[in-house]
Design a protein around this motif. Structure first.
Motif, short mmCIF file in Angstrom:
data_model
loop_
_atom_site.label_atom_id
_atom_site.label_comp_id
_atom_site.label_asym_id
_atom_site.label_seq_id
_atom_site.Cartn_x
_atom_site.Cartn_y
_atom_site.Cartn_z
N ALA A 1 0.82 -1.21 0.00
CA ALA A 1 0.00 0.00 0.00
C ALA A 1 0.85 1.26 0.00
O ALA A 1 0.39 2.33 -0.41
CB ALA A 1 -0.94 0.00 1.21
N THR A 2 2.11 1.14 0.44
CA THR A 2 3.01 2.30 0.48
C THR A 2 4.21 2.10 -0.45
O THR A 2 5.28 2.67 -0.22
CB THR A 2 3.51 2.52 1.92
N ASN A 3 4.01 1.28 -1.49
CA ASN A 3 5.08 0.99 -2.44
C ASN A 3 6.29 0.41 -1.73
O ASN A 3 7.43 0.65 -2.12
CB ASN A 3 5.48 2.25 -3.23
N TRP A 4 6.01 -0.36 -0.67
CA TRP A 4 7.04 -1.02 0.13
C TRP A 4 8.03 -0.04 0.76
O TRP A 4 9.15 -0.42 1.10
CB TRP A 4 7.77 -2.09 -0.67
N GLY A 5 7.62 1.23 0.88
CA GLY A 5 8.46 2.24 1.52
C GLY A 5 9.37 2.99 0.58
O GLY A 5 10.09 3.91 0.99
N ASN A 6 9.34 2.63 -0.70
CA ASN A 6 10.25 3.24 -1.67
C ASN A 6 9.89 4.70 -1.96
O ASN A 6 8.73 5.04 -2.17
CB ASN A 6 10.21 2.44 -2.98
N CYS A 7 10.91 5.56 -1.98
CA CYS A 7 10.75 6.97 -2.36
C CYS A 7 11.83 7.32 -3.38
O CYS A 7 13.01 7.01 -3.18
CB CYS A 7 10.88 7.89 -1.16
N PHE A 8 11.41 7.95 -4.45
CA PHE A 8 12.33 8.30 -5.55
C PHE A 8 11.84 9.60 -6.17
O PHE A 8 10.67 9.72 -6.53
CB PHE A 8 12.35 7.18 -6.59
N ASN A 9 12.72 10.57 -6.29
CA ASN A 9 12.34 11.86 -6.88
C ASN A 9 13.46 12.30 -7.83
O ASN A 9 14.64 12.21 -7.48
CB ASN A 9 12.12 12.91 -5.79
N MET A 10 13.08 12.76 -9.01
CA MET A 10 14.07 13.17 -10.01
C MET A 10 13.65 14.45 -10.69
O MET A 10 12.48 14.62 -11.07
CB MET A 10 14.28 12.07 -11.06
N THR A 11 14.59 15.37 -10.84
CA THR A 11 14.38 16.59 -11.61
C THR A 11 15.50 16.69 -12.64
O THR A 11 16.52 16.00 -12.54
CB THR A 11 14.39 17.84 -10.71
N THR A 12 15.32 17.54 -13.64
CA THR A 12 16.34 17.72 -14.67
C THR A 12 16.51 19.19 -15.00
O THR A 12 15.61 20.00 -14.78
CB THR A 12 15.98 16.96 -15.97
N ASP A 13 17.68 19.53 -15.51
CA ASP A 13 17.88 20.83 -16.15
C ASP A 13 18.34 20.55 -17.57
O ASP A 13 18.09 19.47 -18.10
CB ASP A 13 18.86 21.71 -15.35
N GLU A 14 19.02 21.47 -18.21
CA GLU A 14 19.41 21.28 -19.60
C GLU A 14 20.51 20.25 -19.77
O GLU A 14 20.71 19.72 -20.87
CB GLU A 14 19.86 22.61 -20.20
N GLU A 15 21.23 19.91 -18.69
CA GLU A 15 22.40 19.05 -18.83
C GLU A 15 22.36 17.80 -17.96
O GLU A 15 22.89 16.75 -18.36
CB GLU A 15 23.66 19.86 -18.49
N TYR A 16 21.74 17.87 -16.78
CA TYR A 16 21.82 16.76 -15.83
C TYR A 16 20.45 16.33 -15.32
O TYR A 16 19.48 17.09 -15.35
CB TYR A 16 22.67 17.16 -14.62
N ARG A 17 20.39 15.11 -14.79
CA ARG A 17 19.27 14.65 -13.98
C ARG A 17 19.75 14.62 -12.52
O ARG A 17 20.90 14.25 -12.25
CB ARG A 17 18.76 13.28 -14.43
N TYR A 18 18.88 15.03 -11.61
CA TYR A 18 19.21 15.08 -10.19
C TYR A 18 18.25 14.16 -9.45
O TYR A 18 17.04 14.32 -9.54
CB TYR A 18 19.10 16.51 -9.65
N ILE A 19 18.81 13.21 -8.72
CA ILE A 19 18.00 12.16 -8.11
C ILE A 19 18.17 12.17 -6.59
O ILE A 19 19.30 12.27 -6.08
CB ILE A 19 18.40 10.78 -8.66
N THR A 20 17.06 12.06 -5.90
CA THR A 20 17.06 11.85 -4.45
C THR A 20 16.24 10.60 -4.17
O THR A 20 15.14 10.43 -4.70
CB THR A 20 16.44 13.05 -3.71
N THR A 21 16.77 9.70 -3.36
CA THR A 21 16.11 8.44 -3.06
C THR A 21 16.36 8.06 -1.61
O THR A 21 17.37 8.48 -1.02
CB THR A 21 16.64 7.32 -4.00
N ASN A 22 15.45 7.27 -1.05
CA ASN A 22 15.68 6.78 0.32
C ASN A 22 16.28 5.38 0.33
O ASN A 22 16.38 4.76 1.38
CB ASN A 22 14.39 6.83 1.14
N THR A 23 16.69 4.88 -0.82
CA THR A 23 17.40 3.60 -1.02
C THR A 23 16.58 2.39 -0.56
O THR A 23 17.15 1.32 -0.30
CB THR A 23 18.78 3.58 -0.33
N VAL A 24 15.27 2.53 -0.50
CA VAL A 24 14.40 1.42 -0.13
C VAL A 24 13.85 0.79 -1.41
O VAL A 24 13.31 1.50 -2.26
CB VAL A 24 13.25 1.89 0.77
#
Length: 413
Positions: A76-99
């Protein structure tokens, strides 16, 4: 006169060939060797490769992402997984809780009541926690049934578009800084689409995961629970509570299920594999099969040029069931993968040429892709024969039946 003839012959032989590629890495030779040979201690494996610098560019996660526990995680909570990603013109930036976004059973790498060091570490005298026993109270993330993940916030900065014509290719598979990237987990070679880091082909000592006899859950496992060992719990990872990560192919994820669940349930085993994650050099990692269900023809790093699942031609890697599992170096390999290894050579055998292109790839489209950086790059290296009819990407149900029938008849013949 003889000397002039020799010099002239050498000049002709080298005409059109590039200057020797310059191998670079951002860590010391000692740090590189320790990381590649799977050395583990209580300070964190491959910590020299962790290089996060700008903390302001990464997206945030919800507050509960850092407080979720293995015990209260559910579907029900995606097994605790959290993943968020944003981008600009050159890179992707990722934040995760490693679950991980799937259930993981309590885990012991070698069995309950046994230790965490494999034979290669014990025989080599490099086992740093000989008194640690799985199934005992070893601090956060441990239980009498085995170990489980503990959350940790991790970040990745990865190029949106990798450049295969760089003059420092092939590169160190663990290096992010040399290609302009950042990461907080040192042994990560890539970040999967669910935010779990993909590490190299070995983990405990200088032998592959398979040779070490380490059993994995969906291609991954947790690090040993070192929370009770001084200096104390600290952050999860090789020097603290258990951190989940991949080594082999995460076959429980959608990119693999897409081909394995059966044609009657919508599987597409004859389509190009789907995106599994992003290597630190910016190139995508895809699941097993290539266009038409063909086996990927890859270089020593584990990558090649050809169309991906979108039809776009670019350099990319493929997962596989054997070493190096995902990648052995940052490609293209140009026949020089061995120069990027320390200790055991985990390079793929390659295709027998400096550059590997999937058969059926359109040469004009390939040259257009490479022309973004160097229109003459392909002419500077040996290339496997790849011209021929383009494989069909999608097959209708009738064509699929015809292909299967033909395969069965050929088998009996």
């Amino acid at each position: 006169m003889m000397l002039l003839l020799v010099l002239a012959a050498l000049a002709l032989a080298s005409e059109g060939k590039p200057a020797a590629n310059l191998f670079r890495t951002s860590v010391t030779e000692e740090q590189m060797t320790l990381c590649h040979t799977g050395y583990r201690d209580t300070t964190g494996r491959c910590h020299g490769y962790a290089n996060k610098k700008d903390t302001t560019v990464y997206p945030e996660m919800a507050a509960n992402c850092s407080t979720v526990t293995w015990q209260n995680a559910s579907s029900a909570t995606n097994w605790g997984n959290c993943f968020n990603m944003t981008t600009d013109e050159e890179y992707r930036y990722i934040t995760t809780n490693t679950v991980p976004n799937f259930y993981m059973n309590p885990y012991c790498p070698l069995g309950i009541g046994l230790g965490y060091c494999v034979a290669a570490e014990i025989e080599g005298g490099t086992c740093q926690f000989p008194n640690l026993t799985c199934g005992e109270d070893n601090g956060p993330g441990s239980s009498s049934y085995g170990d489980f993940w503990v959350t940790m916030t991790a970040n990745y900065k990865i190029l949106l578009v990798g450049n295969p014509t760089r003059n420092d290719r092939p590169g160190d598979m663990y290096d992010a800084e040399t290609v302009g990237g950042e990461k907080t987990i040192g042994p990560a070679t890539a970040c999967a689409i669910n935010g779990i880091d993909i590490q190299g082909p070995n983990d405990a000592g200088d032998v592959s995961i398979d040779e070490a006899g380490i059993q994995l859950t969906c291609g991954g496992h947790v690090t040993p629970p070192l929370g009770n060992i001084p200096p104390g719990p600290g952050p999860p990872g090789p020097g603290g509570p258990p951190l989940y990560h991949f080594h082999k192919s995460p076959e429980c994820l959608e990119p693999f299920l897409n081909a394995s669940i059966g044609a009657g349930h919508g599987a597409r085993p004859f389509s190009h594999g789907q995106l599994v994650g992003w290597a630190m050099d910016g190139f995508g990692i895809y699941s097993y099969q290539d266009v038409g269900g063909a086996a990927p023809i890859v270089d020593e790093c584990g990558g090649h040029f050809g169309p991906t699942d979108t039809g776009k031609i670019e350099y990319h890697y493929h997962s596989r069931t054997y070493v190096p599992y995902h990648m052995a170096c940052q490609g293209p390999s140009l026949g020089n993968c061995a120069s990027t290894q320390r200790g055991t050579n985990y390079c793929h055998p390659g295709c027998g040429y400096e550059v590997c292109v999937q058969p059926g790839t359109d040469e004009g489209a390939l040259r257009d892709y490479l022309g973004q950086w160097d229109p003459t790059w392909l002419d500077q290296y040996t290339v496997n024969p790849f011209h021929g009819p383009q494989a069909v990407e999608d097959e209708g149900e009738d064509n699929l039946v015809e292909r299967l029938a033909k395969d069965i008849l050929e088998m009996f013949a």
